[in-house]
Design a protein around this motif. Structure first.
Motif, short mmCIF file in Angstrom:
data_model
loop_
_atom_site.label_atom_id
_atom_site.label_comp_id
_atom_site.label_asym_id
_atom_site.label_seq_id
_atom_site.Cartn_x
_atom_site.Cartn_y
_atom_site.Cartn_z
N GLU A 235 41.83 -1.56 60.49
CA GLU A 235 42.94 -2.13 61.85
C GLU A 235 42.51 -2.70 62.90
O GLU A 235 43.60 -3.17 63.27
N CYS A 236 41.98 -2.47 63.41
CA CYS A 236 41.54 -3.26 64.59
C CYS A 236 40.62 -4.26 64.32
O CYS A 236 41.39 -5.69 65.15
N TYR A 237 40.37 -5.19 63.22
CA TYR A 237 40.52 -6.29 62.98
C TYR A 237 41.68 -6.83 62.53
O TYR A 237 41.75 -8.14 63.40
N LYS A 238 43.05 -6.53 62.16
CA LYS A 238 44.12 -6.99 61.82
C LYS A 238 44.76 -7.29 63.21
O LYS A 238 45.25 -8.58 63.75
N THR A 239 44.39 -6.63 64.09
CA THR A 239 44.84 -6.65 65.28
C THR A 239 44.20 -7.41 66.20
O THR A 239 44.62 -8.11 66.54
N SER A 240 42.96 -7.42 66.07
CA SER A 240 42.28 -8.76 66.79
C SER A 240 42.54 -10.16 66.26
O SER A 240 42.41 -10.93 67.54
N GLN A 241 42.93 -10.33 64.69
CA GLN A 241 43.40 -11.34 64.33
C GLN A 241 44.53 -12.22 65.60
O GLN A 241 44.99 -12.95 65.44
N LYS A 242 45.74 -11.06 64.93
CA LYS A 242 46.90 -11.27 65.80
C LYS A 242 46.30 -11.45 67.33
O LYS A 242 47.74 -12.46 67.73
N MET A 243 45.95 -10.56 67.98
CA MET A 243 45.94 -11.06 69.05
C MET A 243 45.59 -12.33 69.05
O MET A 243 46.51 -13.17 70.62
N VAL A 244 44.60 -13.17 68.57
CA VAL A 244 44.00 -14.50 69.00
C VAL A 244 45.33 -15.26 67.72
O VAL A 244 45.51 -16.94 68.74
N ASP A 245 45.88 -15.31 67.28
CA ASP A 245 46.66 -16.22 66.26
C ASP A 245 48.51 -16.60 66.79
O ASP A 245 48.40 -17.43 66.91
N ILE A 246 48.69 -15.46 67.32
CA ILE A 246 50.37 -15.90 67.01
C ILE A 246 50.34 -16.03 68.72
O ILE A 246 50.96 -16.82 68.57
N PRO A 247 49.62 -15.69 69.67
CA PRO A 247 49.90 -16.58 71.39
C PRO A 247 49.83 -18.00 70.74
O PRO A 247 50.02 -19.56 71.49
N PHE A 248 48.87 -18.37 70.13
CA PHE A 248 48.02 -19.60 69.55
C PHE A 248 49.24 -20.60 69.09
O PHE A 248 49.09 -21.51 68.96
N GLN A 249 49.84 -19.51 68.13
CA GLN A 249 50.66 -20.74 66.82
C GLN A 249 52.01 -20.70 68.01
O GLN A 249 52.32 -21.48 67.24
N THR A 250 52.33 -19.72 68.70
CA THR A 250 53.24 -20.31 69.37
C THR A 250 53.26 -20.86 70.45
O THR A 250 54.44 -22.00 70.49
N ALA A 251 52.26 -21.45 71.66
CA ALA A 251 51.81 -22.63 72.21
C ALA A 251 51.71 -23.93 71.05
O ALA A 251 52.11 -25.01 71.47
N LYS A 252 51.15 -23.53 70.48
CA LYS A 252 51.36 -24.53 69.17
C LYS A 252 52.22 -25.49 68.93
O LYS A 252 52.43 -26.94 68.80
N LYS A 253 53.29 -24.49 68.06
CA LYS A 253 54.50 -24.84 68.27
C LYS A 253 55.27 -25.88 68.90
O LYS A 253 56.33 -26.53 68.63
#
Length: 499
Positions: A235-253
């Motif tokens: 569960e923690c792994y899913k959250t840690s990946q979301k933490m770096v992926d979501i704001p990164f992809q938002t900024a990329k868009k």
């Protein structure tokens, strides 16, 4: 096959060197320390401080066979962790947090000898590594802190949440150019969840997860008895990946759409074609802003409000200085800092009185060393015990007393030692966001003092005094407490709303 004279000479030289090396180790003892005593389950830094007073500046203990070195003196910590930083700067491998929960690429857990660590440090330093670099963002800090004052005016009971949201807003803007929504921001929510898990995992890395001591356990199935940690890790792994992926992809868009604001992300991404490896490094470097910056800032500002509740005479003295220098018709800004020496001293005392990371962060020695006549084995965990360094009675007069004036020279008495020499760590592991934290915490203190009175909460005419105690954990946070936070006057009430 005949052995030549040269072969014999080389063999003799090797044997001599081996004998000298091993005898050198035998000739130098381990540092002194307690034998066979268990570590307390929480707040180990207090026991470490006792041992420092009893055994000296370098203390050795063994924890399940793992050598641990505790440093109780700034000079010693500087000599070992900075001057010998080339081999005193690695981190322990945290199986649960780093490997299983997915945090191994975050900067605080990176090994110092790796290329990713060096590149992350360099890129973060370019953005916020000096006071001059941080000064570019003073207007951002001031705007976000004014927002904090308005939220506190509306909802003074949500002190902790308001502090955390403000710190998060500043970090997300710096890292990604992302502006949080006023209520229930989805990016902030996932980042907050991830950081809560990271804090819990690093707090428990000293033994609550057996896999940290016995790495082979990571291979057992989650359904087996004792395998529950693997479900937690998943569960923690899913959250840690979301933490770096979501704001990164938002900024990329936003960058692709031409809408991106200047940030750490755009500084490293704009106009460049990054490899998959470099993009992953940038993603974790940006995530490291939050991992390294928010919880520490939240701790310090929360400590400020606790101190103002407990020590009203300090609050009054700081407010008198602000009123005399600035008046009542505007808020303090970063430009006022040099003219507010008592507020500056108050910030220093916040850093000293309740250090954010009281036990210090762990360093790992990558080679055997001899220091001050003591043998320091390769693989030792080394802690500069910040609590003791900042409460040493040989350095600070009445160290348990909250007294900002200790940092103001008086007559022939110089100011006491600046806590910043150790409160942000040492050497290659010094906090890369120290100038950011220093600026944002000062501004929060100065603006809050200008407009608010902080006092003990009352219930049915009875004062509800805070305990003043702190929760266990790697980063120190006060136990939940109540306090009254009210505008100082109708004029300051209007001033908050006018900003």
């Amino acid at each position: 096959m005949a052995i030549s004279f040269l072969d014999l000479a080389l063999l003799a030289a090797v044997l001599w060197l081996l004998n000298r090396y091993t005898s050198n180790k035998r000739a130098h003892p381990l540092p002194p320390g307690p034998k066979g005593l268990p570590l307390p389950p929480t707040k180990q830094y207090l026991k470490f401080s006792e041992w420092g007073l009893k055994y000296g500046n370098i203390v050795h203990i063994s924890v399940l066979g793992q050598p641990v070195i505790i440093l109780s003196d700034v000079k010693t910590a500087t000599a070992m962790l900075e001057k010998k930083g080339s081999f005193y700067s690695d981190r322990p491998v945290l199986e649960m947090c780093g490997e299983l929960a997915g945090w191994k690429e975050i900067l605080p857990l990176q090994q110092a000898h790796g290329p990713r660590f060096k590149e992350m440090r360099r890129s973060i330093h370019r953005l916020i590594g000096t006071p001059a670099a941080v000064a570019r963002f003073h207007e951002l800090f001031e705007a976000q802190t004014r927002g904090f004052l308005r939220r506190m005016l509306t909802d003074p009971r949500s002190l902790g949440e308001n502090i955390r949201n403000t710190a998060g807003a500043i970090i997300l803007m710096l890292a990604y150019g992302y502006t949080i929504k006023e209520d229930n921001d989805p990016v902030l929510a996932v980042v907050e969840l991830a950081m809560g898990q990271f804090s819990e995992l690093t707090q428990n890395s000293s033994g609550d997860y057996l896999v940290d001591a016995v790495p082979l356990l990571k291979h057992i199935p989650a359904w087996m008895p004792g395998g529950g940690f693997k479900r937690t890790a998943k569960e923690c792994y899913k959250t840690s990946q979301k933490m770096v992926d979501i704001p990164f992809q938002t900024a990329k868009k936003e960058l692709e759409d031409g809408m991106a604001l200047p940030s750490f992300f755009t500084m490293n991404m704009e106009g460049k074609h990054l490899s998959e490896y470099d993009e992953d490094s940038l993603k974790w470097a940006a995530g490291s802003f939050y991992a390294g910056g928010t919880d520490t800032t939240v701790s310090a500002i929360h400590t400020f409000y606790l101190a103002m509740t407990l020590f009203p005479e300090v609050q009054r003295k700081a407010q008198e200085e602000i009123d005399a220098v600035i008046g009542n018709d505007r808020l303090p800004t970063m430009a006022d800092r040099a003219n507010l020496p008592y507020v500056e001293a108050l910030l220093s005392e916040i850093f000293r009185w309740r250090p954010v990371v009281p036990g210090g962060s762990s360093h790992v020695v990558t080679q055997d060393d001899i220091h001050d006549g003591y043998f320091i084995p390769k693989g030792s965990f080394v802690f500069a015990n910040a609590w003791h360094l900042l409460h040493d009675p040989a350095v600070y007069e009445n160290p348990d007393r909250f007294d900002p004036s200790r940092f103001i020279p008086r007559g022939n008495k110089p100011a006491e030692q600046d806590p910043r020499v150790c409160s942000f760590g040492f050497g290659r592991r010094i906090c890369p966001g120290l100038h950011l934290a220093d600026a944002t915490v000062w501004l929060s203190i100065a603006m809050s003092l200008a407009v608010f009175d902080v006092s003990t909460s009352m219930e049915d005419g009875v004062a509800i005094a805070p305990s003043g105690k702190y929760l266990a954990g790697l980063i120190a946070h006060p136990e939940p407490f109540r306090c009254e936070i009210k505008p100082r006057s109708a004029q300051t009430h209007a001033l908050i709303l006018a900003q």
